[in-house]
Design a protein around this motif. Sequence first.
Motif, PDB file in Angstrom:
ATOM      1  N   GLY A 117      29.922 100.250  25.152  1.00  0.00           N
ATOM      2  CA  GLY A 117      30.269  98.823  25.074  1.00  0.00           C
ATOM      3  C   GLY A 117      31.472  98.420  25.906  1.00  0.00           C
ATOM      4  N   VAL A 118      32.439  97.718  25.892  1.00  0.00           N
ATOM      5  CA  VAL A 118      33.375  97.765  26.214  1.00  0.00           C
ATOM      6  C   VAL A 118      34.619  96.874  25.820  1.00  0.00           C
ATOM      7  N   LEU A 119      35.931  97.207  25.344  1.00  0.00           N
ATOM      8  CA  LEU A 119      36.895  96.404  24.611  1.00  0.00           C
ATOM      9  C   LEU A 119      37.823  96.295  25.683  1.00  0.00           C
TER      10      LEU A 119
ATOM     11  N   THR B  28      46.355  88.024  24.757  1.00  0.00           N
ATOM     12  CA  THR B  28      46.320  86.681  23.606  1.00  0.00           C
ATOM     13  C   THR B  28      45.395  86.782  22.331  1.00  0.00           C
ATOM     14  N   SER B  29      44.017  87.830  23.284  1.00  0.00           N
ATOM     15  CA  SER B  29      42.694  87.836  22.403  1.00  0.00           C
ATOM     16  C   SER B  29      42.589  89.453  22.804  1.00  0.00           C
ATOM     17  N   ILE B  30      41.175  89.859  21.891  1.00  0.00           N
ATOM     18  CA  ILE B  30      40.677  91.245  22.286  1.00  0.00           C
ATOM     19  C   ILE B  30      39.211  90.372  22.254  1.00  0.00           C
ATOM     20  N   GLN B  31      38.377  91.306  22.634  1.00  0.00           N
ATOM     21  CA  GLN B  31      36.869  90.829  23.643  1.00  0.00           C
ATOM     22  C   GLN B  31      36.249  92.298  22.825  1.00  0.00           C
ATOM     23  N   LEU B  32      35.061  91.963  21.635  1.00  0.00           N
ATOM     24  CA  LEU B  32      33.703  93.973  21.925  1.00  0.00           C
ATOM     25  C   LEU B  32      32.661  93.319  22.077  1.00  0.00           C
ATOM     26  N   THR B  33      32.300  93.826  24.026  1.00  0.00           N
ATOM     27  CA  THR B  33      31.158  93.216  24.704  1.00  0.00           C
ATOM     28  C   THR B  33      29.889  94.857  24.309  1.00  0.00           C
ATOM     29  N   SER B  34      28.768  94.733  24.339  1.00  0.00           N
ATOM     30  CA  SER B  34      28.152  95.475  24.067  1.00  0.00           C
ATOM     31  C   SER B  34      26.423  94.767  23.677  1.00  0.00           C
ATOM     32  N   LYS B  35      25.140  95.826  23.772  1.00  0.00           N
ATOM     33  CA  LYS B  35      24.206  95.266  23.989  1.00  0.00           C
ATOM     34  C   LYS B  35      23.694  95.304  23.058  1.00  0.00           C
TER      35      LYS B  35
ATOM     36  N   ASN C 263      19.964  92.054  26.415  1.00  0.00           N
ATOM     37  CA  ASN C 263      20.778  90.797  26.148  1.00  0.00           C
ATOM     38  C   ASN C 263      22.068  91.449  25.364  1.00  0.00           C
ATOM     39  N   VAL C 264      23.534  90.660  25.699  1.00  0.00           N
ATOM     40  CA  VAL C 264      24.462  90.885  26.084  1.00  0.00           C
ATOM     41  C   VAL C 264      25.456  89.944  24.672  1.00  0.00           C
ATOM     42  N   TYR C 265      26.425  90.505  24.023  1.00  0.00           N
ATOM     43  CA  TYR C 265      26.912  90.073  22.979  1.00  0.00           C
ATOM     44  C   TYR C 265      28.546  90.241  23.083  1.00  0.00           C
ATOM     45  N   THR C 266      29.432  89.046  23.147  1.00  0.00           N
ATOM     46  CA  THR C 266      30.546  89.327  23.319  1.00  0.00           C
ATOM     47  C   THR C 266      31.273  88.726  21.879  1.00  0.00           C
ATOM     48  N   ARG C 267      31.634  89.804  21.187  1.00  0.00           N
ATOM     49  CA  ARG C 267      32.255  89.014  19.965  1.00  0.00           C
ATOM     50  C   ARG C 267      33.946  89.300  19.879  1.00  0.00           C
ATOM     51  N   HIS C 268      34.647  87.393  19.969  1.00  0.00           N
ATOM     52  CA  HIS C 268      35.813  86.999  20.785  1.00  0.00           C
ATOM     53  C   HIS C 268      36.323  87.201  19.080  1.00  0.00           C
ATOM     54  N   CYS C 269      38.405  88.033  19.378  1.00  0.00           N
ATOM     55  CA  CYS C 269      38.701  88.313  18.033  1.00  0.00           C
ATOM     56  C   CYS C 269      40.697  87.522  19.021  1.00  0.00           C
ATOM     57  N   PRO C 270      40.776  86.187  18.659  1.00  0.00           N
ATOM     58  CA  PRO C 270      41.916  85.803  18.635  1.00  0.00           C
ATOM     59  C   PRO C 270      43.218  86.404  18.134  1.00  0.00           C
ATOM     60  N   CYS C 271      44.413  85.495  18.428  1.00  0.00           N
ATOM     61  CA  CYS C 271      45.033  86.323  17.910  1.00  0.00           C
ATOM     62  C   CYS C 271      45.684  88.100  17.714  1.00  0.00           C
ATOM     63  N   HIS C 272      44.464  88.942  18.498  1.00  0.00           N
ATOM     64  CA  HIS C 272      45.119  90.280  18.635  1.00  0.00           C
ATOM     65  C   HIS C 272      44.990  90.829  19.525  1.00  0.00           C
ATOM     66  N   GLY C 273      44.934  89.850  20.762  1.00  0.00           N
ATOM     67  CA  GLY C 273      45.566  90.778  22.033  1.00  0.00           C
ATOM     68  C   GLY C 273      47.041  91.079  21.879  1.00  0.00           C
ATOM     69  N   THR C 274      48.307  92.029  22.880  1.00  0.00           N
ATOM     70  CA  THR C 274      49.116  92.635  22.907  1.00  0.00           C
ATOM     71  C   THR C 274      50.350  91.427  22.871  1.00  0.00           C
ATOM     72  N   ASP C 275      50.129  90.375  23.418  1.00  0.00           N
ATOM     73  CA  ASP C 275      51.244  89.610  23.147  1.00  0.00           C
ATOM     74  C   ASP C 275      51.571  88.919  21.547  1.00  0.00           C
ATOM     75  N   GLN C 276      50.565  88.827  20.664  1.00  0.00           N
ATOM     76  CA  GLN C 276      50.361  88.306  19.779  1.00  0.00           C
ATOM     77  C   GLN C 276      50.140  89.193  18.809  1.00  0.00           C
ATOM     78  N   LEU C 277      49.715  90.663  19.153  1.00  0.00           N
ATOM     79  CA  LEU C 277      49.816  91.819  17.790  1.00  0.00           C
ATOM     80  C   LEU C 277      51.285  91.366  17.625  1.00  0.00           C
ATOM     81  N   ARG C 278      52.799  92.210  18.939  1.00  0.00           N
ATOM     82  CA  ARG C 278      53.433  91.876  18.941  1.00  0.00           C
ATOM     83  C   ARG C 278      54.429  91.558  18.105  1.00  0.00           C
TER      84      ARG C 278
END
Length: 493
Positions: free
Chosen positions: A191-193, A198-205, A226-241
Motif C-alpha cells: 500500500g502507499v501512504l 493539507t491531507s493524507i491518502q492511504l491507497t491499497s488494493k 481494484n485500487v481504493y484511496t482513503r482520503h483524510c483531509p486536515c491531516h497533512g503536514t501544514d494542517q497538523l502543525r
Amino acid sequence: MSWRELLPPWLVIIAGLTGIVLLCVSTKDVPVTPFRTKYGIVVDAGPSRTILFIYQWTTTKANKTGVIRECSSCPVQGPGVSNYSDSPQTVGKSLEPCLNWAQKEIPAEQHSQTPLYLGATTSKRQMNLTHHLAALTVALKSSPFDFQGEKILSSPDKEAFNWVAVNYVLENFFKYDWRGQLVPSGKGMAGVLSVGGTSIQLTSKVEENQAPEDGVRLQLYGQMHNVYTRHCPCHGTDQLRSRLLSMLIQDQRSAKTVSNPCWPLTYSREVQWQSVHTGPCALSDDTLDVPGPEEVFNISGSSNPTACIRLVQSLLNSSSCSFFKHSLSSVFKPLQTRFLVISEAMDFMRETVPSPDLGQATNRLCGMSVKELVKESQKSLDTLVDYCIVSAFIFHLSTKGYTFDFDGSIWTAFQKKMGDTSSSWTLGYLLSLTNTIPQDSPSFLKGIEPGVWSLLLILFVMLLTGSFMRISYRVMVKENSFNNRNSSVFDDN
C-alpha cells in the motif's frame, strides 16, 4: 567416353537436382521479434510545476503490459499551469525547450511513433485549468511526436497510478527468474501512504467483492486490480502543525510564551491566532475565552519527544478520519497491508536516524537540536522542525495496527529507480496505457526443418568437394602434359 569426361555434366545434373529439391522442400514462416527500443512521453502539468518525462522500453510485453526500464525528465522553467491565468498562451511557449530536448533524446526515425500524453493533477479550486491545458495542447500537437490527448486526473486516479508505480518498482507484479524470463513475483501488493501539505491518502488494493464504486480498476500484466484511496483531509503536514499550535495556544492561554514539545530547543516563532485557527480544519473552541484574530503568540520549542507523541495522540484520538477506526479492517483490510510512506519527513528520518523500530526513530528525531537538524539537511529550519510532528503522526498510525516499511535499502532502490517520487504517478499512468499501445508486428523468415537442412548441407558439401577435386585433377593433368612435352624436347636434343 571416360568417367573423367562425364564428371562435369554429372556435377551440373546434381546441382540442378539440388535446386529442384530446394524448391520442393516445404518451408514455414519463422517469426523474428523486433527488439528495438520504444519511447513514450508524459507531461505532468501540475498546479505548481510542469515536468516532461521520457520513458523507454523494449517492444516485448508481459501479458500485454509494457516493461519500462529507463526514464529521464526535463523540468519546465517557470511556475505551474495554474499560475498563468493572465496569459494562458505563455504556457505553451514555456514547454518548447523541453520539447526540443526530447527531440534530441529520442531518435528522429521514432518521433512519429512515440506516443505523447498530457496529464494534469488539479483541485476543485482550479476550475480554469481547461484553458491552460488548451494552450499546452496546441504546443504538443505541433511537436513531431504522436500526441494522444489530455487527461485531468482526479485525486483517486493519481493515487492509484502512484500505487502502480510503487508496486512496479518493488517488483510486486512480476520478477525475473534465473533464465531472465518474466514470471509472477508471488508477493503481495504494497500500500502507499502519501503525506501532503493539507491531507493524507492511504491507497491499497481491495478485493473484487469489496471494491467501492469510487475505486479505480486497472488491468496490469494480465490481472485486474481494484485500487481504493482513503482520503483524510486536515491531516497533512501544514494542517497538523496548525491544529497542534491551536490546541497548545488554547491550553496555555495564560502563559506569555507557549511551549511546544514537538519543536527543538532554542527554536521559536511568533504565530498569529487567525493563521492557525481558520478554515474547515480549525479545532472547535472549548472555552468562551477565545483569542482575537489579530492576537500574536510566541511559540517556543521545548524538545520533549514523549510529550510530543502524547500530544499528537490526543489530537488524533478525536479525529473523524476513518484511518483510525478499526471497523475499516473488516471491509478494506488495510491492517493486513504493508505500506510504503511517501513523505519528506520520513525521507529525512530514514537518512538521519535509521532504525528498524519506528518508536525509537521518532524519539531520536524529535530530540534533535536545531544544530543537528540544519547539519543534516539543506532545507529551511521552518520546514525541518515540523518533521517531528509528522513522524509522531505516523507512529500513532502504527499503534493502530498499520504496518509501514522503513527498510532503508528498499527505499534507496525505490528512489534510485523513480527519481522524482512526487511525479511517480506518470510511470503508473504510462504502464496502464501500454495495454493500449499495439505491439510491433514481428517480421518473418522462411525456414525448413532441421533434418532436411542437414541433408541439403551434406549434399552441397559433397558437390563442392567433387567440383574442387575435378578442378584439381584437371590442373594436375595439364601440368603433367606440359612437363612431358618439355621432357621430350630435351631428349630429342
